[in-house]
Design a protein around this motif. Sequence first.
Motif, mmCIF file in Angstrom:
data_model
loop_
_atom_site.group_PDB
_atom_site.id
_atom_site.type_symbol
_atom_site.label_atom_id
_atom_site.label_comp_id
_atom_site.label_asym_id
_atom_site.label_seq_id
_atom_site.Cartn_x
_atom_site.Cartn_y
_atom_site.Cartn_z
ATOM 1 N N GLU A 145 12.996 -16.439 -52.371
ATOM 2 C CA GLU A 145 12.753 -16.584 -53.812
ATOM 3 C C GLU A 145 13.729 -15.711 -54.614
ATOM 4 O OE1 GLU A 145 9.301 -15.280 -56.952
ATOM 5 O OE2 GLU A 145 8.661 -15.953 -54.963
ATOM 6 N N LEU A 146 13.932 -14.485 -54.162
ATOM 7 C CA LEU A 146 14.856 -13.589 -54.867
ATOM 8 C C LEU A 146 16.305 -14.057 -54.702
ATOM 9 C CD1 LEU A 146 15.048 -11.152 -56.684
ATOM 10 C CD2 LEU A 146 15.005 -9.692 -54.658
ATOM 11 N N LYS A 147 16.648 -14.574 -53.532
ATOM 12 C CA LYS A 147 17.988 -15.137 -53.329
ATOM 13 C C LYS A 147 18.232 -16.299 -54.286
ATOM 14 C CE LYS A 147 18.483 -14.026 -48.414
ATOM 15 N NZ LYS A 147 18.587 -14.601 -47.054
ATOM 16 N N GLN A 148 17.239 -17.168 -54.440
ATOM 17 C CA GLN A 148 17.374 -18.306 -55.351
ATOM 18 C C GLN A 148 17.489 -17.848 -56.798
ATOM 19 O OE1 GLN A 148 18.070 -21.435 -54.467
ATOM 20 N NE2 GLN A 148 18.147 -20.506 -52.445
ATOM 21 N N ARG A 149 16.761 -16.815 -57.157
ATOM 22 C CA ARG A 149 16.865 -16.254 -58.521
ATOM 23 C C ARG A 149 18.282 -15.759 -58.788
ATOM 24 N NH1 ARG A 149 12.941 -13.359 -62.028
ATOM 25 N NH2 ARG A 149 14.179 -11.989 -63.365
ATOM 26 N N PHE A 150 18.846 -15.059 -57.794
ATOM 27 C CA PHE A 150 20.215 -14.552 -57.901
ATOM 28 C C PHE A 150 21.206 -15.708 -58.101
ATOM 29 C CE2 PHE A 150 24.151 -13.466 -55.489
ATOM 30 C CZ PHE A 150 24.661 -12.518 -56.363
ATOM 31 N N ILE A 151 21.104 -16.734 -57.263
ATOM 32 C CA ILE A 151 22.010 -17.886 -57.348
ATOM 33 C C ILE A 151 21.868 -18.587 -58.701
ATOM 34 C CG2 ILE A 151 22.449 -20.205 -56.423
ATOM 35 C CD1 ILE A 151 23.607 -18.082 -54.670
ATOM 36 N N LYS A 152 20.651 -18.830 -59.110
ATOM 37 C CA LYS A 152 20.404 -19.539 -60.375
ATOM 38 C C LYS A 152 20.985 -18.768 -61.554
ATOM 39 C CE LYS A 152 16.684 -21.517 -63.146
ATOM 40 N NZ LYS A 152 15.231 -21.673 -63.283
ATOM 41 N N GLN A 153 20.731 -17.474 -61.582
ATOM 42 C CA GLN A 153 21.235 -16.665 -62.694
ATOM 43 C C GLN A 153 22.763 -16.557 -62.648
ATOM 44 O OE1 GLN A 153 20.045 -12.494 -63.074
ATOM 45 N NE2 GLN A 153 19.451 -13.043 -65.158
ATOM 46 N N ALA A 154 23.331 -16.364 -61.464
ATOM 47 C CA ALA A 154 24.783 -16.276 -61.329
ATOM 48 C C ALA A 154 25.451 -17.570 -61.797
ATOM 49 C CB ALA A 154 25.164 -15.955 -59.890
ATOM 50 N N LYS A 155 24.876 -18.695 -61.423
ATOM 51 C CA LYS A 155 25.422 -19.985 -61.841
ATOM 52 C C LYS A 155 25.364 -20.128 -63.359
ATOM 53 C CE LYS A 155 25.201 -24.910 -60.895
ATOM 54 N NZ LYS A 155 24.574 -25.968 -60.084
#
Length: 178
Positions: A145-155
Amino acid sequence: MRLRLLLSMLLLSACTSLPKGIEPVDDFELPKYLGTWYEIARLDHSFERGMTNVTAHYEMREKGGVQVINRGFKSDEKQWDSAKGKAFLVDGEHKGYLKVSFFGPFYGAYVIYELDKKDYQYAFVTSYNRDYLWFLSRTPVVSDELKQRFIKQAKALGFAVDKIIWVKQDKPLSADIE
């Protein structure tokens, strides 16, 4: 000669500026940020290329500012490497915005743009432009979940998420590195 000096100063100051559209966190507490962080993900760059098990350790310096020790395992050479630097707050003590140097008088921006402010368990960090991106955690493993948050925000912020490297963290911290 003056023009060259002025241009050099301008270029050096650009390396400590904020990237357009990204703001450092407010209500930052440096003492809570100190200690060891594991690098979970990053964009590739020459000074960490091929490294696994990367950590960053921050502690106060006697002369002011923060001592930074970055460590990582060079997989090709099968050996640990470290770099010692120093960092200073740029925009007041309550902004997650520092300048860091590993090479003499040359500084780069260290912009914490997301932080678990409750427990300081993870941080998303960039520099003066979108070529630099790090996901740091107090633990070597984080949730999907935290990895996906990182990817989403970075994108959303315009980082090249297709080039993110997920850092292998499979060796214990080595105590014999300075």
